[in-house]
Design a protein around this motif. Structure first.
Motif, PDB file in Angstrom:
ATOM      1  N   GLU A  90      68.647  63.700  66.012  1.00 40.04           N
ATOM      2  CA  GLU A  90      68.404  62.444  65.311  1.00 40.04           C
ATOM      3  C   GLU A  90      67.634  62.571  64.009  1.00 40.04           C
ATOM      4  OE1 GLU A  90      67.181  59.359  68.017  1.00 40.04           O
ATOM      5  OE2 GLU A  90      68.359  60.262  69.618  1.00 40.04           O
ATOM      6  N   PHE A  91      67.080  63.765  63.734  1.00 45.97           N
ATOM      7  CA  PHE A  91      66.188  63.852  62.586  1.00 45.97           C
ATOM      8  C   PHE A  91      66.891  63.523  61.271  1.00 45.97           C
ATOM      9  CE2 PHE A  91      62.734  65.412  60.058  1.00 45.97           C
ATOM     10  CZ  PHE A  91      61.655  65.109  60.859  1.00 45.97           C
ATOM     11  N   THR A  92      68.093  64.051  61.081  1.00 43.77           N
ATOM     12  CA  THR A  92      68.740  63.879  59.775  1.00 43.77           C
ATOM     13  C   THR A  92      69.079  62.432  59.474  1.00 43.77           C
ATOM     14  OG1 THR A  92      70.775  64.428  60.907  1.00 43.77           O
ATOM     15  CG2 THR A  92      69.795  66.142  59.543  1.00 43.77           C
ATOM     16  N   GLU A  93      69.413  61.670  60.512  1.00 46.65           N
ATOM     17  CA  GLU A  93      69.904  60.325  60.254  1.00 46.65           C
ATOM     18  C   GLU A  93      68.848  59.255  60.513  1.00 46.65           C
ATOM     19  OE1 GLU A  93      72.924  58.920  59.370  1.00 46.65           O
ATOM     20  OE2 GLU A  93      73.730  60.834  58.779  1.00 46.65           O
ATOM     21  N   ALA A  94      67.616  59.670  60.807  1.00 44.87           N
ATOM     22  CA  ALA A  94      66.594  58.678  61.117  1.00 44.87           C
ATOM     23  C   ALA A  94      66.142  57.997  59.837  1.00 44.87           C
ATOM     24  CB  ALA A  94      65.421  59.341  61.809  1.00 44.87           C
ATOM     25  N   ASP A  95      66.565  56.747  59.650  1.00 44.93           N
ATOM     26  CA  ASP A  95      66.023  56.035  58.506  1.00 44.93           C
ATOM     27  C   ASP A  95      65.073  54.962  59.034  1.00 44.93           C
ATOM     28  OD1 ASP A  95      68.110  54.734  59.627  1.00 44.93           O
ATOM     29  OD2 ASP A  95      69.334  54.637  57.830  1.00 44.93           O
ATOM     30  N   TYR A 106      61.055  54.931  62.956  1.00 41.01           N
ATOM     31  CA  TYR A 106      61.990  55.847  63.616  1.00 41.01           C
ATOM     32  C   TYR A 106      61.580  57.292  63.325  1.00 41.01           C
ATOM     33  CZ  TYR A 106      66.697  57.248  65.300  1.00 41.01           C
ATOM     34  OH  TYR A 106      67.738  57.787  65.988  1.00 41.01           O
ATOM     35  N   LEU A 107      61.422  57.596  62.032  1.00 40.93           N
ATOM     36  CA  LEU A 107      61.090  58.959  61.633  1.00 40.93           C
ATOM     37  C   LEU A 107      59.753  59.381  62.219  1.00 40.93           C
ATOM     38  CD1 LEU A 107      62.422  61.096  59.907  1.00 40.93           C
ATOM     39  CD2 LEU A 107      60.994  60.392  58.017  1.00 40.93           C
ATOM     40  N   GLY A 147      72.634  58.733  56.580  1.00 42.05           N
ATOM     41  CA  GLY A 147      71.208  58.457  56.449  1.00 42.05           C
ATOM     42  C   GLY A 147      70.559  59.424  55.470  1.00 42.05           C
ATOM     43  N   LYS A 197      68.700  58.755  51.828  1.00 41.47           N
ATOM     44  CA  LYS A 197      67.364  59.301  51.534  1.00 41.47           C
ATOM     45  C   LYS A 197      67.381  60.126  50.247  1.00 41.47           C
ATOM     46  CE  LYS A 197      65.923  60.039  56.074  1.00 41.47           C
ATOM     47  NZ  LYS A 197      65.804  61.059  57.101  1.00 41.47           N
TER      48      LYS A 197
END
Lengths: 307, 351
Positions: free
Chosen positions: A264-269, A273-274, B66, B70
């Motif tokens: 999930e790290f890459t898409e956590a906006d 969440y992050l 996402g 960013k």
């Protein structure tokens, strides 16, 4: 005179150099905690303690709790140790004590080579080979024989906690068994010979001389394997099922802290969440720290008790 | 003689080295982008063809929608790419503009013994209830009622979804949110959601692998993955109540009816569109650019690449199972560039 002076200087420089290497580790350790703590502030402030006991993981409503990943991490690690410790002890004993000499080196090398396989390969093997085997044979068999236990219920998908635990088992066996073998090889020969001389069987020598003598080393080997299992990412992500559900069944899919981060790290906006993901990282760090500290305390105490 | 040869070798080598070092000075232009993985095969094909023709290179990192948002907000790339459109409000706040670049479909796929592609039919309500966990067996009366011709096994349904945040999930959950109130209230629409049931696979390939390995499973993947892996796709009942198969023509049909002209900031989702042959889970992939460009020459190169792709990339997009944007929409987009993308003096960069 000159010689002596140079020697002293050399020592001083060498000491300074090694001290800076060692303190570098301490600095990095503290820096990791500080950064994780700082970055997870939004999540800590929003959820507080409930983060650790909440089962919800909802990116839509930004409600996050770590209970399911924590449970998954601990359960898969526990399963891996449960299977790996007896197997590794057996392997180590065989290599150190029982195997014919010409066999020891090739076997030992083969086991050490297992440690060099990239974890993604274990993951793919788990998904494409072990998963279908579990679904078609192992899980139906367990359900037919031990199905009255809740841990062996549910549908046989071949992907879930049990499969993840088995893949981890295979991954940590090389670490535990090769260190344990070295520990066994360090047991002084006179001790063993004395025991044999008293009429002990091989099993008795192993149980009463070798294992007690190497206890600290074996514990170290187990913690090495446990550290690997706690933090393993790719292999677990492939087979654990990545689902936020808590179930009694070992066949059910779950999630671990490391695989949650990987997924999930890459898409956590969104800040919460992050920072919740970073707090998960902090939790993993603390879990590892607590377990290793407890292990150290236990070892010291049992050593003192023996003395 | 020996010496002469040696000298010659040295000179030739020196000349060669000089030539190599000088070549890059012919200013090779590189434009950079990052984001959605879903259109990546199409973008990289276009980038290759464009490079052959013009010498301009595109460096596109397919790190996910996402990540793309960013990166463009951090201004580390010339453009971002996202499968989920940004809302007009967010666009205005960040000074960005967006436009659709290419379209594609999301396809439910199943692994049930004896069921081939296009045999299983599902209505939107049934699909939503399967993903809610309310229908848990393949021989559930609701599924049987929609599939009179085939025999369905009394097998557990294993639901497979994405484990990672993804534009594909955004499109899929957008569809479920539109067709099921229950889904809307309890789960919702996002790049990652709290799935009521199921297994999570990483990436389209992870979902495809799980569906391929687990008997009685259902998952959703990008159309190209369903084709490449020869998966059993499902026919869905669309907005007009007709069962349709996932094909490039049906994606186009869904896109054809879309009213882009009245969509502020091109905020348009192509799920559940009217039309007898419209595939209900169709989506567009978007490009994000800054309206105010500090480096107009670079921005112009970026727009030139997109214009070239709109003009020449349709065929290669179709061959990769994507749907190119209709000409009328492309014209609209180019007008938007003219009106919205400016240099620091406020002068239009395009054309």
């Amino acid at each position: 005179m000159n010689m002596k002076k140079r020697k002293i200087w050399g020592d001083v420089i060498f000491r300074g150099l090694t001290a800076s290497f060692a303190s570098g580790i301490a600095v990095i350790f503290i820096a990791i905690i500080v950064v994780l703590w700082h970055q997870s502030q939004p999540s800590i402030q929003k959820f507080g303690f409930s983060f650790l006991v909440s089962m919800s993981w909802n990116p839509v409503h930004e409600q996050f709790g770590a209970l399911i990943p924590i449970a998954g991490t601990l359960l898969t690690t526990f399963l891996a140790l449960l299977f790996a410790i007896p197997l590794s002890l057996g392997i180590a004993l065989f290599l150190a004590e029982l195997a014919p000499h010409w066999l020891r080196t090739p076997f030992g090398t083969a086991i050490e080579l297992l440690a060099a396989i990239p974890s993604i390969v274990y993951g793919m093997w788990g998904l494409f080979v072990l998963g279908p085997l579990m679904a078609d044979y192992v899980q139906p068999f367990l359900k037919a024989t031990l199905g009255f236990l809740p841990i062996f219920s549910g549908s046989s998908m071949g992907i879930g906690m049990l499969t993840a635990g088995l893949v981890l088992t295979l991954m940590i066996i090389p670490f535990i068994s090769s260190v344990t073998r070295d520990v066994f090889l360090m047991v002084p020969q006179p001790l063993k010979e004395a025991a044999y001389g008293l009429g002990c069987t091989t099993w008795e020598v192993v149980r009463d001389v070798m294992i007690p003598y190497g206890r600290k080393g074996i514990a170290g080997a187990v913690f090495l394997g446990m550290g690997r299992a706690l933090g393993e990412t790719m292999a677990v992500t492939f087979v654990i099922g990545n689902a936020y559900h808590l179930s009694w069944s070992l066949f059910a899919p779950g999630n671990s802290i490391a695989s949650t981060l990987a997924n999930e790290f890459t898409e956590a906006d969104g800040q919460v969440y992050l920072s919740s993901l970073i707090e998960l990282g902090l939790v993993l760090f603390l879990i590892t720290l607590i377990i290793l500290s407890l292990a150290q305390i236990w070892l010291r105490r049992s050593a003192a008790g023996r003395a | 003689m020996q010496k002469g040869n040696f000298l010659r070798t040295v000179l030739v080598t020196a000349a060669a080295v000089a030539a190599f070092t000088v070549t890059p000075c012919r200013a090779e232009l590189t434009i950079t982008g990052a984001g959605a993985t879903f259109p990546y095969p199409a973008y990289s094909k276009w980038a290759y063809d464009y490079n052959q023709e013009t010498g301009v290179r595109l460096n596109y990192q397919s790190i996910g929608s996402g990540g793309g948002i960013k990166q463009i907000k951090a201004k580390t790339v010339d453009f971002g790419a996202s499968d989920a459109p940004l809302e007009p409000k967010e666009l205005n706040e960040s000074g960005l503009m967006q436009f659709p670049m290419v379209m594609g479909g999301v396809v439910p796929v199943v692994n049930i013994k004896g069921i081939a592609a296009g045999q299983l039919k599902l209505s939107s309500e049934t699909l939503a209830e399967i993903y809610m966990g309310k229908i848990s067996k393949w021989n559930d009366p609701k599924i049987v009622a929609e599939n009179s011709g085939i025999t369905l096994p009394a097998e557990d349904i294993t639901v497979v979804h994405r484990a990672d945040g993804s534009g594909t999930t955004w499109i899929f959950t957008n569809y479920l949110t539109k067709v099921s109130k229950d889904w809307k209230d309890k789960v919702g629409n996002d790049k990652a959601v709290e799935w009521p049931v199921g297994l999570g696979g990483k990436g389209n390939e992870g979902v495809a692998a799980f569906v391929g390995k687990v008997d009685g499973s259902i998952g959703y993947v990008e159309y190209a993955y369903a084709l490449q892996n020869k998966m059993a796709s499902v026919m869905l009942k669309n907005h007009d109540g007709k069962f349709v198969a996932p094909t490039a023509e049906n994606f186009q049909a869904a896109a054809a009816g879309a009213d882009w002209a009245h969509a502020e900031g091109y905020y348009m989702v192509l799920t559940d569109q009217p039309g007898a042959t419209s595939w209900p889970i169709t989506g567009a992939s978007f490009i994000l650019l800054y309206k105010n460009q500090a480096n107009p020459e670079q921005a112009k190169e970026v727009l030139k690449f997109f214009a070239w792709s709109f003009k020449n990339g349709g065929k290669s997009a179709l061959s990769l199972d994507y749907v190119p944007m209709p000409d009328a929409v492309v014209k609209m987009i180019e007008t938007t560039w003219q009106n919205e993308v400016k240099d620091s003096a406020g002068k239009a960069i395009w054309p």
